[in-house]
Design a protein around this motif. Structure first.
Motif, PDB file in Angstrom:
ATOM      1  N   UNK A   1       0.778  -1.235   0.000  1.00 28.84           N
ATOM      2  CA  UNK A   1       0.000   0.000   0.000  1.00 28.84           C
ATOM      3  C   UNK A   1       0.812   1.289   0.000  1.00 28.84           C
ATOM      4  N   UNK A   2       2.067   1.248   0.409  1.00 29.45           N
ATOM      5  CA  UNK A   2       2.819   2.488   0.631  1.00 29.45           C
ATOM      6  C   UNK A   2       4.069   2.623  -0.235  1.00 29.45           C
ATOM      7  N   UNK A   3       4.689   1.503  -0.518  1.00 35.06           N
ATOM      8  CA  UNK A   3       6.026   1.512  -1.106  1.00 35.06           C
ATOM      9  C   UNK A   3       6.085   2.136  -2.490  1.00 35.06           C
ATOM     10  N   UNK A   4       5.017   2.057  -3.267  1.00 28.24           N
ATOM     11  CA  UNK A   4       5.069   2.577  -4.634  1.00 28.24           C
ATOM     12  C   UNK A   4       5.304   4.082  -4.666  1.00 28.24           C
ATOM     13  N   UNK A   5       4.874   4.789  -3.636  1.00 28.62           N
ATOM     14  CA  UNK A   5       5.110   6.241  -3.568  1.00 28.62           C
ATOM     15  C   UNK A   5       6.241   6.589  -2.606  1.00 28.62           C
ATOM     16  N   UNK A   6       6.238   5.964  -1.431  1.00 24.13           N
ATOM     17  CA  UNK A   6       7.170   6.347  -0.369  1.00 24.13           C
ATOM     18  C   UNK A   6       8.484   5.571  -0.406  1.00 24.13           C
ATOM     19  N   UNK A   7       8.664   4.721  -1.408  1.00 24.29           N
ATOM     20  CA  UNK A   7       9.890   3.953  -1.629  1.00 24.29           C
ATOM     21  C   UNK A   7      10.020   2.820  -0.623  1.00 24.29           C
ATOM     22  N   UNK A   8      10.881   1.848  -0.920  1.00 23.85           N
ATOM     23  CA  UNK A   8      11.121   0.767   0.040  1.00 23.85           C
ATOM     24  C   UNK A   8      11.686   1.339   1.339  1.00 23.85           C
ATOM     25  N   UNK A   9      11.545   0.634   2.446  1.00 20.64           N
ATOM     26  CA  UNK A   9      12.128   1.126   3.699  1.00 20.64           C
ATOM     27  C   UNK A   9      13.647   1.238   3.589  1.00 20.64           C
ATOM     28  N   UNK A  10      14.229   2.100   4.435  1.00 21.66           N
ATOM     29  CA  UNK A  10      15.656   2.380   4.319  1.00 21.66           C
ATOM     30  C   UNK A  10      16.533   1.206   4.736  1.00 21.66           C
ATOM     31  N   UNK A  11      15.952   0.200   5.393  1.00 22.36           N
ATOM     32  CA  UNK A  11      16.737  -0.993   5.731  1.00 22.36           C
ATOM     33  C   UNK A  11      16.676  -2.046   4.635  1.00 22.36           C
ATOM     34  N   UNK A  12      16.187  -1.620   3.459  1.00 20.71           N
ATOM     35  CA  UNK A  12      16.113  -2.519   2.307  1.00 20.71           C
ATOM     36  C   UNK A  12      17.223  -2.168   1.311  1.00 20.71           C
ATOM     37  N   UNK A  13      17.986  -3.146   0.800  1.00 22.04           N
ATOM     38  CA  UNK A  13      19.002  -2.853  -0.220  1.00 22.04           C
ATOM     39  C   UNK A  13      18.422  -2.165  -1.450  1.00 22.04           C
ATOM     40  N   UNK A  14      17.160  -2.475  -1.787  1.00 25.77           N
ATOM     41  CA  UNK A  14      16.537  -1.851  -2.956  1.00 25.77           C
ATOM     42  C   UNK A  14      16.473  -0.330  -2.814  1.00 25.77           C
ATOM     43  N   UNK A  15      16.266   0.143  -1.597  1.00 27.77           N
ATOM     44  CA  UNK A  15      16.199   1.592  -1.365  1.00 27.77           C
ATOM     45  C   UNK A  15      17.484   2.263  -1.824  1.00 27.77           C
ATOM     46  N   UNK A  16      18.597   1.663  -1.543  1.00 31.76           N
ATOM     47  CA  UNK A  16      19.895   2.278  -1.840  1.00 31.76           C
ATOM     48  C   UNK A  16      20.363   2.004  -3.268  1.00 31.76           C
ATOM     49  N   UNK A  17      19.978   0.885  -3.800  1.00 28.32           N
ATOM     50  CA  UNK A  17      20.498   0.505  -5.118  1.00 28.32           C
ATOM     51  C   UNK A  17      19.689   1.084  -6.268  1.00 28.32           C
ATOM     52  N   UNK A  18      18.372   1.209  -6.110  1.00 24.09           N
ATOM     53  CA  UNK A  18      17.514   1.522  -7.255  1.00 24.09           C
ATOM     54  C   UNK A  18      16.990   2.954  -7.284  1.00 24.09           C
ATOM     55  N   UNK A  19      17.169   3.729  -6.227  1.00 22.42           N
ATOM     56  CA  UNK A  19      16.470   5.011  -6.143  1.00 22.42           C
ATOM     57  C   UNK A  19      17.393   6.218  -5.985  1.00 22.42           C
ATOM     58  N   UNK A  20      18.687   6.035  -6.132  1.00 17.47           N
ATOM     59  CA  UNK A  20      19.643   7.146  -6.067  1.00 17.47           C
ATOM     60  C   UNK A  20      20.180   7.402  -7.474  1.00 17.47           C
ATOM     61  N   UNK A  21      20.073   8.654  -7.920  1.00 21.36           N
ATOM     62  CA  UNK A  21      20.455   8.979  -9.296  1.00 21.36           C
ATOM     63  C   UNK A  21      21.168  10.336  -9.345  1.00 21.36           C
ATOM     64  N   UNK A  22      22.032  10.481 -10.327  1.00 26.63           N
ATOM     65  CA  UNK A  22      22.653  11.785 -10.562  1.00 26.63           C
ATOM     66  C   UNK A  22      21.631  12.735 -11.184  1.00 26.63           C
ATOM     67  N   UNK A  23      21.816  14.010 -10.954  1.00 27.11           N
ATOM     68  CA  UNK A  23      20.905  15.024 -11.479  1.00 27.11           C
ATOM     69  C   UNK A  23      21.496  15.603 -12.758  1.00 27.11           C
ATOM     70  N   UNK A  24      20.742  15.533 -13.840  1.00 28.24           N
ATOM     71  CA  UNK A  24      21.186  16.066 -15.128  1.00 28.24           C
ATOM     72  C   UNK A  24      20.475  17.376 -15.425  1.00 28.24           C
TER      73      UNK A  24
END
Length: 684
Positions: free
Chosen positions: A412-435
């Motif tokens: 119910x929440x993750x699609x907008x608020x992202x995976x919890x910060x104790x999840x590897x997915x949070x760190x691997x898939x949601x950090x990007x450089x700004x162009x």
């Protein structure tokens, strides 16, 4: 009577009770007449608002984790770190000498009040850093979030003085109480009420002015003058102080806000207040003033240093622009006067903002780069201010129930608020450089940042007032001298075939109807650039102070969805604070309370949020309610938020099976599902 007494004296001896009564009545009439005359001259409300009582409690700081702690800075350093502001309209030496206001100005002739700083100010939601036995103003620390700044021009004094103003922790340090303990949440939403602070401080100053006009019954003013002037106390200095006080009250009366939507405890219409300070007050252009009408709950700020965009509406990218703009909004001095003749110098944008201190505060908040030495599949590391953990002294978390809630979070929440910060997915898939693109060249930031989801109003359905401020408000900047390059978001209608990126640099110039977002971004940019020039800042050091990010701005009809770490400690909920607890937030909109009581510090660990008093619960049960906007904003000392009023709506973000509900984002949750999800949110 003996003949040796004169006839008149004899008459007086026989009639003395009547004569004395007459003299007393005449004295009362004279005092009343002088008081009424003085009140009419002041043209300012001298009766303070009714406030909650303050109780000194044992205090626990539950997340003092800012980084770094050195010989120069400790975890409490940001509490009094100056941003160069003069939020309070009087000098420091006046503030420490000022007595709290009487409940009515008619009582100022009687008895002495404690000082404004000793206890009274904490009834306004500020956090007390002093011990229970400390009572004298000269011994007291300022409340958490207030800082002294020397050499600031003060209205009414016609000179510079040591000012007292907000630092970032004034609005971004929360507190709650539970079983006779006060818990302080660094980076959490403040519980203060700026409107009541203005009224209370104005009443205290005004009553002191009133006292000065009632000699020889001017004890309040005499005590104030003796404390302020010290060994310089004399007839001449006292007369100058009186004149300065009168001028200050006149300035306060002239600058009273127009309130369309009352902010109340825990809320502030920050964007409009910043705009009013910068473009109405600083430019002395009243036509640029906008009423207070879009209050928001003070946002919590842990982790925000690493977001790609900040503010509720995702409108600002660069940390220094965000922080310098905030300082301008709480009355940092900046030279923006428009020249009235050819001999006057144009606005220089020189300011009192200490840019280096803003950088240090940001470093305390941010810590080291979270992806430093990062290995994919592992977790990043937050070394700056961390979200608070659920204290052991609160009811224990049910781990089995929380495990069920974790599944509900994913659904119910993750699609907008992202995976919890104790999840590897949070760190691997949601950090990007700004162009972004400048002068036809595509550039990127050196570091990756957390890419947050911006959710359109049409989808989320929450109150639109705050999201509409930046796109809709305009200001007159003619003759200000803006010629400023900014990075802005361009949509499909603005983007041309030769543009590769959505973020493009444009030049902002003076205009009679300048877009508020771009004009404010330009003013803050000019203010920062002036500081760099004045302090001979190298290009390399400037880039470091700016956080390695361009000054990009975006105004859109949307709100950002942020990670929910520490969400349990950030009530009230929704961006405008219109929902008192998580249970109500997860309920269908029609089940949420119509009235929300704010200002009460007691924590509700079951529903997780602000406890609601008996009075507001009864109010929510009434069927014969007055129309929206006609209920009293304050009742029994607390703020009553009426969610029927535009700007206060508690609609949207709806878990419901009714497809016609605006802002439906998920299915209706059962009571058991809500309690499970809440239990999991306590763990984040």
């Amino acid at each position: 009577m003996s003949n040796q007494y004169p006839i008149v004296l004899g008459w007086l001896l026989r009639r003395w009770p009547w004569v004395l009564s007459t003299l007393i009545i005449l004295a009362i009439v004279v005092i009343a007449f002088r008081t009424l005359s003085a009140l009419s001259e002041l043209k300012y409300a001298l009766t303070p608002p009714k406030l909650p009582q303050y109780k000194h409690l044992d205090t626990q700081f539950i997340n003092q984790t800012g980084w770094p702690s050195t010989d120069n800075y400790n975890h409490q350093w940001p509490y009094h770190a100056s941003q160069g502001t003069a939020t309070l309209p009087i000098p420091y030496e006046w503030l420490v000498a000022l007595e709290a206001p009487k409940n009515t100005p008619w009582f100022i002739l009687f008895s002495e009040e404690k000082t404004f700083l000793s206890e009274y100010i904490y009834r306004l939601g500020f956090i007390n850093l002093n011990g229970a036995t400390q009572t004298e103003s000269t011994e007291l620390q300022l409340p958490l979030g207030l800082a002294k700044t020397s050499s600031i021009p003060m209205p009414g004094l016609n000179r510079k003085a040591t000012a007292v103003g907000f630092t970032c922790t004034a609005c971004h340090t929360g507190q709650f109480t539970y079983q006779n303990t006060r818990y302080v949440v660094d980076g959490g939403p403040a519980m203060t009420d700026l409107g009541l602070l203005t009224k209370s401080l104005g009443a205290a100053i005004g009553q002191t002015v009133l006292s000065s006009k009632l000699a020889p019954f001017d004890g309040r003013f005499e005590r104030f003058a003796q404390k302020v002037l010290g060994s310089n106390y004399n007839v001449v200095s006292k007369a100058k102080l009186k004149a300065a006080l009168i001028e200050t009250v006149a300035k306060l009366a002239k600058g009273q806000d127009t309130i369309n939507v009352t902010e109340g405890f825990t809320r502030l219409d920050a964007l409009n207040r910043i705009g009013n300070k910068v473009f109405a007050d600083n430019m002395d252009r009243p036509e640029n003033y906008n009423p207070i009408e879009a209050p928001v709950n003070y946002p919590h700020i842990w982790t925000t240093s690493w977001f790609d965009w900040v503010q509720y509406d995702g409108s600002i990218m660069q940390p220094l622009i965000r922080n310098a703009g905030e300082a301008l909004g709480v009355a940092a001095y900046v030279d923006m006067q428009i020249p009235t003749n050819q001999l006057q110098q144009p606005a220089t944008f020189a300011s009192s903002i200490p840019i280096k201190s803003l950088y240090d505060i940001e470093q305390w908040l941010a810590g080291e780069y979270p992806l430093k030495d990062y290995t994919p599949g592992e977790l990043g590391k937050i070394s700056g201010l961390k979200a608070p953990k659920w204290p052991d002294s609160l009811p224990e978390i049910d781990k089995k129930l929380a495990a069920k809630g974790k599944e509900l979070y994913t659904q119910n929440c993750q699609s907008c608020h992202l995976p919890p910060m104790d999840s590897p997915d949070f760190w691997q898939d949601h950090w990007k450089k700004i162009s972004y693109e400048q002068d036809g060249k595509v550039q990127q930031t050196d570091l990756k940042y957390l890419a947050l989801k911006l959710v359109d109003l049409d989808y989320i359905g929450t109150d639109p007032a705050q999201a509409e401020v930046l796109p809709n408000r305009t200001v007159n900047t003619k003759q200000l001298g803006l010629d400023t390059d900014l990075c802005v978001y361009v949509d499909d209608q603005q983007k041309t075939a030769n543009m590769s990126e959505d973020l493009q640099f444009v030049t902002v110039t003076d205009n009679a109807t300048s877009n508020f977002a771009l004009a404010l971004g330009a003013v803050v940019e000019e203010t920062n650039q002036q500081w760099f020039r004045q302090n001979y800042t190298s290009g390399k050091w400037q880039q470091k102070l700016e956080g390695g990010r361009p000054n990009c701005l975006r105004h859109s009809f949307a709100y950002k969805a942020r990670p929910l770490n520490g969400i349990w400690a950030t009530a009230p909920y929704l961006h405008n604070g219109s929902v008192p607890n998580l249970y109500s937030l997860l309920s269908e909109p029609h089940e949420r309370p119509t009235f929300v009581e704010l200002g009460r510090l007691e924590f509700d660990p079951i529903n997780v949020g602000v406890s609601q008093g008996k009075h507001v619960n009864e109010l929510n049960q009434q069927s014969d309610l007055q129309p929206a906007n006609q209920t009293d904003d304050y009742q029994n000392g607390y703020f009553i938020l009426d969610t029927r009023q535009a700007g206060n709506h508690n609609s949207g973000h709806a878990f419901t099976d009714d497809k016609t509900v605006v802002g439906k984002i998920g299915k209706k949750l059962s009571h058991e599902e809500k309690m499970a999800l809440i239990e999991y949110l306590k763990t984040l």
